[in-house]
Design a protein around this motif. Structure first.
Motif, PDB file in Angstrom:
ATOM      1  N   UNK A   1       0.282  -1.542  13.583  1.00  0.00           N
ATOM      2  CA  UNK A   1      -0.970  -0.972  13.075  1.00  0.00           C
ATOM      3  C   UNK A   1      -1.589   0.063  13.998  1.00  0.00           C
ATOM      4  N   UNK A   2      -0.897   0.440  15.098  1.00  0.00           N
ATOM      5  CA  UNK A   2      -1.503   1.349  16.079  1.00  0.00           C
ATOM      6  C   UNK A   2      -1.891   2.694  15.493  1.00  0.00           C
ATOM      7  N   UNK A   3      -1.144   3.156  14.484  1.00  0.00           N
ATOM      8  CA  UNK A   3      -1.429   4.488  13.949  1.00  0.00           C
ATOM      9  C   UNK A   3      -2.743   4.543  13.172  1.00  0.00           C
ATOM     10  N   UNK A   4      -3.223   3.415  12.690  1.00  0.00           N
ATOM     11  CA  UNK A   4      -4.440   3.434  11.858  1.00  0.00           C
ATOM     12  C   UNK A   4      -5.676   3.824  12.679  1.00  0.00           C
ATOM     13  N   UNK A   5      -5.990   3.152  13.778  1.00  0.00           N
ATOM     14  CA  UNK A   5      -7.139   3.615  14.572  1.00  0.00           C
ATOM     15  C   UNK A   5      -6.877   4.972  15.236  1.00  0.00           C
ATOM     16  N   UNK A   6      -5.613   5.250  15.565  1.00  0.00           N
ATOM     17  CA  UNK A   6      -5.284   6.517  16.226  1.00  0.00           C
ATOM     18  C   UNK A   6      -5.646   7.709  15.356  1.00  0.00           C
TER      19      UNK A   6
ATOM     20  N   UNK B   1      -9.062   3.001   8.216  1.00  0.00           N
ATOM     21  CA  UNK B   1      -9.565   1.627   8.183  1.00  0.00           C
ATOM     22  C   UNK B   1      -8.483   0.706   7.644  1.00  0.00           C
ATOM     23  N   UNK B   2      -8.157  -0.331   8.402  1.00  0.00           N
ATOM     24  CA  UNK B   2      -7.130  -1.272   7.958  1.00  0.00           C
ATOM     25  C   UNK B   2      -7.525  -2.003   6.678  1.00  0.00           C
ATOM     26  N   UNK B   3      -8.806  -2.023   6.368  1.00  0.00           N
ATOM     27  CA  UNK B   3      -9.233  -2.630   5.112  1.00  0.00           C
ATOM     28  C   UNK B   3      -8.719  -1.850   3.904  1.00  0.00           C
ATOM     29  N   UNK B   4      -8.328  -0.596   4.148  1.00  0.00           N
ATOM     30  CA  UNK B   4      -7.802   0.252   3.068  1.00  0.00           C
ATOM     31  C   UNK B   4      -6.269   0.281   3.061  1.00  0.00           C
ATOM     32  N   UNK B   5      -5.649  -0.654   3.751  1.00  0.00           N
ATOM     33  CA  UNK B   5      -4.199  -0.663   3.986  1.00  0.00           C
ATOM     34  C   UNK B   5      -3.394  -0.424   2.712  1.00  0.00           C
ATOM     35  N   UNK B   6      -3.650  -1.199   1.678  1.00  0.00           N
ATOM     36  CA  UNK B   6      -2.878  -1.100   0.440  1.00  0.00           C
ATOM     37  C   UNK B   6      -3.214   0.184  -0.327  1.00  0.00           C
ATOM     38  N   UNK B   7      -4.501   0.465  -0.457  1.00  0.00           N
ATOM     39  CA  UNK B   7      -4.930   1.633  -1.238  1.00  0.00           C
ATOM     40  C   UNK B   7      -4.450   2.934  -0.608  1.00  0.00           C
ATOM     41  N   UNK B   8      -4.453   2.986   0.729  1.00  0.00           N
ATOM     42  CA  UNK B   8      -3.980   4.186   1.416  1.00  0.00           C
ATOM     43  C   UNK B   8      -2.531   4.497   1.053  1.00  0.00           C
ATOM     44  N   UNK B   9      -1.697   3.475   1.085  1.00  0.00           N
ATOM     45  CA  UNK B   9      -0.280   3.704   0.800  1.00  0.00           C
ATOM     46  C   UNK B   9      -0.067   4.134  -0.641  1.00  0.00           C
ATOM     47  N   UNK B  10      -0.693   3.457  -1.563  1.00  0.00           N
ATOM     48  CA  UNK B  10      -0.496   3.783  -2.981  1.00  0.00           C
ATOM     49  C   UNK B  10      -0.961   5.208  -3.287  1.00  0.00           C
ATOM     50  N   UNK B  11      -2.114   5.576  -2.757  1.00  0.00           N
ATOM     51  CA  UNK B  11      -2.655   6.906  -3.032  1.00  0.00           C
ATOM     52  C   UNK B  11      -1.795   7.996  -2.388  1.00  0.00           C
ATOM     53  N   UNK B  12      -1.388   7.776  -1.156  1.00  0.00           N
ATOM     54  CA  UNK B  12      -0.611   8.803  -0.462  1.00  0.00           C
ATOM     55  C   UNK B  12       0.810   8.912  -1.000  1.00  0.00           C
TER      56      UNK B  12
END
Length: 353
Positions: free
Chosen positions: A116-121, A125-136
């Protein structure tokens, strides 16, 4: 049946000397490994993306591009691209550039990432983990469909009829979905008609057979031609001159790497007994002489339906010459055995998964 290598370009302390090689040295070594893999006839080489001290490849496309003009045949892929924390436009541009440099040998393996290091970098927000992947993933697939794109979402500024360049040699640019065995990700790949890569690094590989069937069922229900959808696996392993020495060479770095990750994730201690059990025919470690490793890959093909196998080597830090020899044996001795056996099945009309 395609056979290749994957690596995370690790720079962990050497278990014998305690020394840690520089990121620069390990990156140069990996380019040499890709060039060798091409020369010995392997089909694919994958480089994983990480953003921490013990991994050197935060930008797999740059590593693959360094090898692209030194190779002729081998396909070059990420393993994986952490799409959730990247910009799909930039991902597409980078891989389209790699595709041009390699004359049509680039692939994207898109995943959510197990680290998960790339998320704060990059400010996600890790709370958006699933939505981020689907949208991108949706945007990435739009980008490969047409030169100009109109798109809007919740986690990236909208695009209004803009062109994205360069365009790749391949049409479409291959996009695979990487999965650790999550049911939802397998079904998503099937519904989208995208090739699937399974990380099989523990347990019994044959336990993944139902997931492959679930993937194929979802693809068929969505109207995709299942016969044209490859399924790959990625597993830790090492090929040596004989099985005993291969195991002795691969165990120390494997134990060290697994216990570092284990402490972070609350796993139990990784012992030699665990390692040896995983080397059995039903285990997830592909370690041994060429015949042993070939038979395990054949077993995986016959019982799970894998059409591409990627040996993850090394795990942790191993002497570069040992890694090079393993790649050489995989290409010159393991791959021919596997291909010969599969050709025999096909000639005899024997059923395969």
């Amino acid at each position: 049946m395609e056979i290749g290598i994957s690596t995370f370009v690790e720079t962990t302390p050497d278990v014998q000397t305690g020394e840690t090689i520089s990121h620069a040295q390990r990156l140069r070594e990996v380019v040499e490994e890709i060039v060798l893999a091409d020369r010995v006839g392997l089909d694919v080489f994958g480089v994983g993306e990480h953003h921490r001290k013990d991994y050197a490849a935060s930008s797999p496309t740059l590593v693959l591009a360094a090898a692209a003009t030194q190779t002729k045949w081998i396909r070059l892929t990420s393993a994986v691209t952490v799409l959730s924390s990247d910009d799909p436009v930039r991902v597409f541009q980078d891989f389209a550039t790699l595709d041009g440099l390699s004359n049509g040998r680039a692939e994207i393996m898109a995943g959510r990432g197990s680290f998960i290091e790339s998320f704060p970098l990059f400010g996600y927000d890790l709370n958006d983990y699933e939505e981020l992947f689907e949208e991108k993933l949706d945007l990435l697939l739009r980008l490969r469909e047409s030169e100009k794109v109109t798109w809007s979402g919740n986690h990236r500024p909208a695009i209004q009829d803009l062109g994205v360049y360069p365009r790749p040699v391949q049409d479409p640019l291959p996009v695979w979905i990487g999965s650790g065995g999550n049911t939802e990700s397998v079904i998503r790949a099937g519904l989208l008609g995208l090739p699937l890569v399974l990380a099989i690094i523990g347990g019994r590989p044959t336990q993944f057979a139902p997931l492959v069937q679930l993937y194929k069922k979802a693809a068929a229900q969505a109207g995709h031609d299942v016969s044209k959808l490859p399924v790959a696996s990625h597993s830790h392993g090492f090929v040596g001159e004989d099985t005993a020495s291969a195991a002795d060479k691969f165990f120390p770095s494997t134990q060290a790497a697994m216990n570092v990750i284990g402490r972070e994730r609350g796993w139990g201690h990784y012992s030699r007994a665990s390692f040896d059990a995983a080397r059995s025919l039903e285990g997830a470690l592909y370690v041994g002489d060429p015949e042993t490793v070939a038979q395990k890959i054949i077993h995986l093909r016959k019982n799970v339906g894998i059409t591409r196998f990627m040996l993850h080597c090394p795990l942790g830090t191993m002497p570069h010459e040992d890694v090079m020899r393993s790649i050489e044996l995989l290409g010159t001795e393991v791959a021919p055995r596997v291909r010969e056996e599969i050709a025999r099945w096909e000639a005899a009309g024997e059923p395969q998964e």
